[in-house]
Scaffold this motif. Structure first.
Motif, short mmCIF file in Angstrom:
data_model
loop_
_atom_site.label_atom_id
_atom_site.label_comp_id
_atom_site.label_asym_id
_atom_site.label_seq_id
_atom_site.Cartn_x
_atom_site.Cartn_y
_atom_site.Cartn_z
N LEU A 112 142.90 -5.00 69.23
CA LEU A 112 143.47 -4.38 68.21
C LEU A 112 143.52 -2.76 68.28
O LEU A 112 144.43 -2.14 68.19
CB LEU A 112 143.19 -4.96 66.78
CG LEU A 112 143.34 -6.50 66.82
CD1 LEU A 112 142.94 -6.80 65.25
CD2 LEU A 112 144.87 -6.82 67.00
N THR A 113 142.31 -2.26 68.54
CA THR A 113 141.93 -1.08 68.46
C THR A 113 142.35 -0.43 69.81
O THR A 113 142.45 1.05 69.75
CB THR A 113 140.71 -0.66 67.93
OG1 THR A 113 139.65 -0.88 69.09
CG2 THR A 113 140.51 -1.11 66.74
N GLY A 114 142.03 -0.92 70.96
CA GLY A 114 142.15 -0.53 72.30
C GLY A 114 141.14 0.08 72.61
O GLY A 114 140.73 0.84 73.54
N HIS A 115 139.98 0.48 71.87
CA HIS A 115 138.84 1.03 72.01
C HIS A 115 137.44 0.04 72.03
O HIS A 115 137.67 -0.96 71.21
CB HIS A 115 138.37 1.96 71.17
CG HIS A 115 139.53 2.93 71.08
ND1 HIS A 115 139.98 3.87 72.14
CD2 HIS A 115 140.46 3.46 70.09
CE1 HIS A 115 140.89 4.81 71.67
NE2 HIS A 115 141.15 4.42 70.35
N ARG A 116 136.76 0.08 72.82
CA ARG A 116 135.52 -0.43 72.93
C ARG A 116 134.73 -0.58 71.57
O ARG A 116 134.43 0.45 71.16
CB ARG A 116 134.47 -0.11 74.13
CG ARG A 116 133.37 -0.91 74.17
CD ARG A 116 132.40 -0.58 75.37
NE ARG A 116 131.35 -1.35 75.42
CZ ARG A 116 130.84 -1.85 76.35
NH1 ARG A 116 131.43 -1.90 77.50
NH2 ARG A 116 129.91 -2.71 76.27
N SER A 117 134.27 -1.40 70.95
CA SER A 117 133.47 -1.35 69.90
C SER A 117 132.23 -1.22 69.74
O SER A 117 131.79 -1.83 70.91
CB SER A 117 133.81 -2.87 69.05
OG SER A 117 133.04 -2.85 67.73
N ASP A 118 131.59 -0.54 68.78
CA ASP A 118 130.07 -0.35 68.81
C ASP A 118 129.43 -1.36 68.03
O ASP A 118 128.21 -1.39 67.58
CB ASP A 118 129.78 1.12 68.20
CG ASP A 118 130.17 1.60 66.95
OD1 ASP A 118 131.05 0.63 66.39
OD2 ASP A 118 129.93 2.37 66.42
N ARG A 119 130.30 -2.15 67.51
CA ARG A 119 129.74 -3.41 66.52
C ARG A 119 129.59 -4.71 67.47
O ARG A 119 130.44 -5.08 68.10
CB ARG A 119 130.83 -3.87 65.42
CG ARG A 119 130.87 -2.52 64.51
CD ARG A 119 132.09 -3.15 63.51
NE ARG A 119 131.51 -4.07 62.64
CZ ARG A 119 131.17 -4.02 61.58
NH1 ARG A 119 131.01 -2.65 61.03
NH2 ARG A 119 130.84 -4.82 60.85
N PHE A 120 128.49 -4.94 67.66
CA PHE A 120 128.01 -6.16 68.54
C PHE A 120 127.54 -7.20 67.59
O PHE A 120 126.67 -7.23 66.67
CB PHE A 120 126.90 -5.78 69.27
CG PHE A 120 127.35 -4.66 70.45
CD1 PHE A 120 128.02 -4.94 71.52
CD2 PHE A 120 126.93 -3.39 70.17
CE1 PHE A 120 128.49 -4.07 72.38
CE2 PHE A 120 127.09 -2.49 71.18
CZ PHE A 120 128.21 -2.74 72.32
N TYR A 121 128.00 -8.46 67.98
CA TYR A 121 127.62 -9.66 67.32
C TYR A 121 127.04 -10.65 68.32
O TYR A 121 127.05 -10.67 69.35
CB TYR A 121 128.82 -10.33 66.97
CG TYR A 121 129.75 -9.63 65.83
CD1 TYR A 121 129.59 -9.39 64.49
CD2 TYR A 121 130.71 -8.48 66.23
CE1 TYR A 121 130.10 -8.82 63.48
CE2 TYR A 121 131.46 -7.69 65.37
CZ TYR A 121 131.12 -7.98 63.95
OH TYR A 121 131.81 -7.12 63.24
N HIS A 122 126.22 -11.47 67.56
CA HIS A 122 125.59 -12.67 68.17
C HIS A 122 126.26 -13.78 68.08
O HIS A 122 126.69 -13.92 66.83
CB HIS A 122 124.01 -12.83 67.81
CG HIS A 122 123.19 -11.59 68.21
ND1 HIS A 122 122.12 -11.78 69.23
CD2 HIS A 122 123.05 -10.41 67.67
CE1 HIS A 122 121.52 -10.74 69.35
NE2 HIS A 122 121.78 -9.90 68.38
N ALA A 123 126.65 -14.67 68.97
CA ALA A 123 127.56 -15.62 68.83
C ALA A 123 126.46 -16.99 69.08
O ALA A 123 126.05 -16.98 70.33
CB ALA A 123 128.85 -16.03 69.39
N VAL A 124 126.38 -17.89 68.12
CA VAL A 124 125.38 -18.95 68.15
C VAL A 124 125.88 -20.13 68.16
O VAL A 124 126.72 -20.52 67.01
CB VAL A 124 124.11 -18.98 67.69
CG1 VAL A 124 123.26 -19.94 67.62
CG2 VAL A 124 123.20 -17.70 68.11
N ALA A 125 126.15 -21.30 69.16
CA ALA A 125 126.67 -22.50 68.81
C ALA A 125 126.04 -23.06 68.01
O ALA A 125 124.76 -23.43 68.06
CB ALA A 125 127.04 -23.22 70.32
N PHE A 126 126.56 -23.86 66.86
CA PHE A 126 125.81 -25.05 66.00
C PHE A 126 125.92 -26.33 66.75
O PHE A 126 125.29 -27.19 66.39
CB PHE A 126 126.77 -25.14 64.63
CG PHE A 126 126.27 -23.92 63.85
CD1 PHE A 126 125.01 -23.65 63.36
CD2 PHE A 126 127.28 -23.29 63.25
CE1 PHE A 126 124.78 -22.91 62.40
CE2 PHE A 126 127.06 -21.98 62.43
CZ PHE A 126 125.54 -21.99 61.87
#
Length: 134
Positions: A40-54
């Motif tokens: 959406l922003t066209g820019h690399r985000s500095d917000r990093f998330y961990h994705a863990v499968a349940f």
């Protein structure tokens, strides 16, 4: 830089802060999207998330630029993306409302109702929420 679509299963998105504290920011289910900020922003985000499968998870992933091109080529793709994002906004608003209840028992009841609605599997004994949550 990539967009992820959960085809099957459940995923917890969390952020780890400098203090080491990990906060769950979303519980995602089938047909949920994540990784769309850069799209959406066209820019690399500095917000990093961990994705863990349940649960056992099946996902589809694509570069953000490819998804953006698909949206520009076919408005139906953009509409489906908007529907997915709207669902995430509603989930976030519901969680905010749940967390603002005054007492712990009200927050717990509200959270269990959200889990039943989003992840519950009806059976002969009621509704099972087959997620490992702490």
């Amino acid at each position: 830089e990539r967009v992820y679509l959960i085809r099957r299963g459940a995923v917890r998105l969390s952020r780890v802060y400098e203090s080491g504290e990990e906060i769950t920011v979303a519980l995602l289910r089938e047909n949920s999207l994540f990784g769309v900020l850069s799209l959406l922003t066209g820019h690399r985000s500095d917000r990093f998330y961990h994705a863990v499968a349940f649960t056992r998870v099946e996902m589809v992933t694509a570069p953000a630029a490819s998804v953006r091109a698909a949206i520009e080529a076919d408005t139906g793709v953009g509409l489906r993306l908007l529907q997915g994002l709207s669902s995430r906004i509603l989930q976030t608003e519901t969680m905010i409302e749940t967390l603002t209840h005054r007492d712990m028992s009200s927050r717990l009841v509200s959270f269990l109702l959200v889990l039943c609605r989003d992840f519950g599997v009806p059976d002969e004994l009621g509704i099972t929420i087959d997620l490992r949550l702490s």
